[in-house]
Design a protein around this motif. Structure first.
Motif, PDB file in Angstrom:
ATOM      1  N   PRO A   1       0.850  -1.237  -0.077  1.00 17.75           N
ATOM      2  CA  PRO A   1      -0.208  -0.179   0.131  1.00 17.75           C
ATOM      3  C   PRO A   1       0.784   1.340  -0.002  1.00 17.75           C
ATOM      4  CG  PRO A   1      -0.831  -1.673   1.695  1.00 17.75           C
ATOM      5  CD  PRO A   1       0.572  -2.038   0.843  1.00 17.75           C
ATOM      6  N   LYS A   2       0.332   2.258  -0.464  1.00 19.76           N
ATOM      7  CA  LYS A   2       1.118   3.555  -0.578  1.00 19.76           C
ATOM      8  C   LYS A   2       1.400   4.123   0.831  1.00 19.76           C
ATOM      9  CE  LYS A   2      -0.948   5.134  -4.829  1.00 19.76           C
ATOM     10  NZ  LYS A   2      -1.792   6.476  -5.610  1.00 19.76           N
ATOM     11  N   ARG A   3       0.741   3.861   1.884  1.00 17.12           N
ATOM     12  CA  ARG A   3       0.834   4.542   3.219  1.00 17.12           C
ATOM     13  C   ARG A   3       2.125   3.672   3.692  1.00 17.12           C
ATOM     14  NH1 ARG A   3      -0.213   2.835   8.330  1.00 17.12           N
ATOM     15  NH2 ARG A   3      -1.406   1.007   7.608  1.00 17.12           N
ATOM     16  N   ILE A   4       2.305   2.392   3.512  1.00 11.00           N
ATOM     17  CA  ILE A   4       3.255   1.412   3.752  1.00 11.00           C
ATOM     18  C   ILE A   4       4.582   2.114   3.111  1.00 11.00           C
ATOM     19  CG2 ILE A   4       4.201  -0.866   4.305  1.00 11.00           C
ATOM     20  CD1 ILE A   4       1.868  -0.069   5.911  1.00 11.00           C
ATOM     21  N   LYS A   5       4.395   2.270   1.964  1.00 10.40           N
ATOM     22  CA  LYS A   5       5.610   2.669   1.091  1.00 10.40           C
ATOM     23  C   LYS A   5       6.209   3.921   1.663  1.00 10.40           C
ATOM     24  CE  LYS A   5       4.624   0.352  -3.390  1.00 10.40           C
ATOM     25  NZ  LYS A   5       4.641   0.530  -4.759  1.00 10.40           N
ATOM     26  N   LYS A   6       5.248   4.758   1.821  1.00 15.04           N
ATOM     27  CA  LYS A   6       5.613   6.130   2.356  1.00 15.04           C
ATOM     28  C   LYS A   6       6.563   5.914   3.810  1.00 15.04           C
ATOM     29  CE  LYS A   6       3.715  10.805   3.416  1.00 15.04           C
ATOM     30  NZ  LYS A   6       2.726  11.628   3.483  1.00 15.04           N
ATOM     31  N   LEU A   7       6.120   5.216   4.570  1.00 18.02           N
ATOM     32  CA  LEU A   7       6.700   4.867   5.712  1.00 18.02           C
ATOM     33  C   LEU A   7       7.911   4.186   5.872  1.00 18.02           C
ATOM     34  CD1 LEU A   7       3.539   3.507   7.966  1.00 18.02           C
ATOM     35  CD2 LEU A   7       4.708   6.080   8.146  1.00 18.02           C
TER      36      LEU A   7
END
Length: 231
Positions: free
Chosen positions: A163-169
């Motif tokens: 997910p994008k949120r996991i990639k950002k983190l």
């Protein structure tokens, strides 16, 4: 009666201005300006009066350390701040304590780097479905190979679709990892520099090598101790 007095237009009173022949003296002082100037004058007058009374009633035998640590320069009292002189042993002790503190910080930073690396490594690894297949012979094992390859490819596909949120983190964690690596390297360099300074402060004859005597790639100063015969 008051309403009638307010209804009648009264004459507008204006403050007089500076006469033309006195324009060189600036603006004419108004009453409010005089009040402020008088208050300031009386405040200073009271302060001077209190200081005179304090000086008149002062004990001539009184002593305090500011008599030694201050001097008058142009009518103004200035405090003399003399730097404390430390012995050679005290300086060595403080240097040792500083090295121990910086070394503990470097070790703590290195542990944080290792923990962060382990967490990111486990995050980047794709989930693997561990299925156990049993084959009776070699022919059955060859038939099961396509199933094993499909399971492995599915696991990699799932690992790549984060997910994008996991990639950002994850990207933020990688940036933090690089910053912590740089900080740990700087702290280790500080430990080496301070250790060298402590050795130079120690006993023994030594001299600093010139640029021709050391390698061109060496940036830090290099010292050479004279050989002494041990008794």
């Amino acid at each position: 009666m008051s309403s009638l007095r307010n209804a009648v237009r009264r004459r507008e009173h204006k403050e007089r201005s500076q006469p033309s022949d006195r324009q060189k003296y600036g603006l004419l002082e108004k009453h409010k300006d005089y009040v402020l100037r008088a208050q300031d004058f009386h405040r200073k007058e009271d302060a001077i009066k209190k200081l005179k009374e304090k000086a008149a009633t002062r004990n001539p035998d009184e002593f305090y350390f500011k008599m030694i640590n201050t001097k008058t320069v142009g009518g103004v009292h200035r405090q003399q701040t003399a730097a404390k002189q430390y012995t050679h042993e005290e300086l060595l002790l403080m240097k040792t304590q500083d090295i121990a503190y910086v070394l503990s910080k470097a070790q703590s930073e290195q542990k944080k780097v290792e923990r962060l690396q382990a967490a990111l490594h486990s995050l980047d690894q794709p989930p693997i479905n561990k299925h156990t297949y049993f084959a009776e012979d070699g022919k059955a094992a060859k038939e099961m190979m396509p199933l094993l390859m499909s399971d492995q490819s599915q696991g990699q596909a799932v690992g790549n679709k984060l997910p994008k949120r996991i990639k950002k983190l994850r990207d933020g964690a990688y940036r933090e990892l690089e910053e912590r690596k740089e900080r740990a390297a700087k702290l280790r360099s500080m430990v080496l520099t301070m250790s060298m300074q402590k050795e130079v402060m120690g006993k023994g004859r030594k001299r600093k090598l010139n640029g021709d005597e050391v390698s061109p790639t060496t940036e830090a100063p290099v010292f050479k101790w004279h050989k002494e015969r041990k008794r």
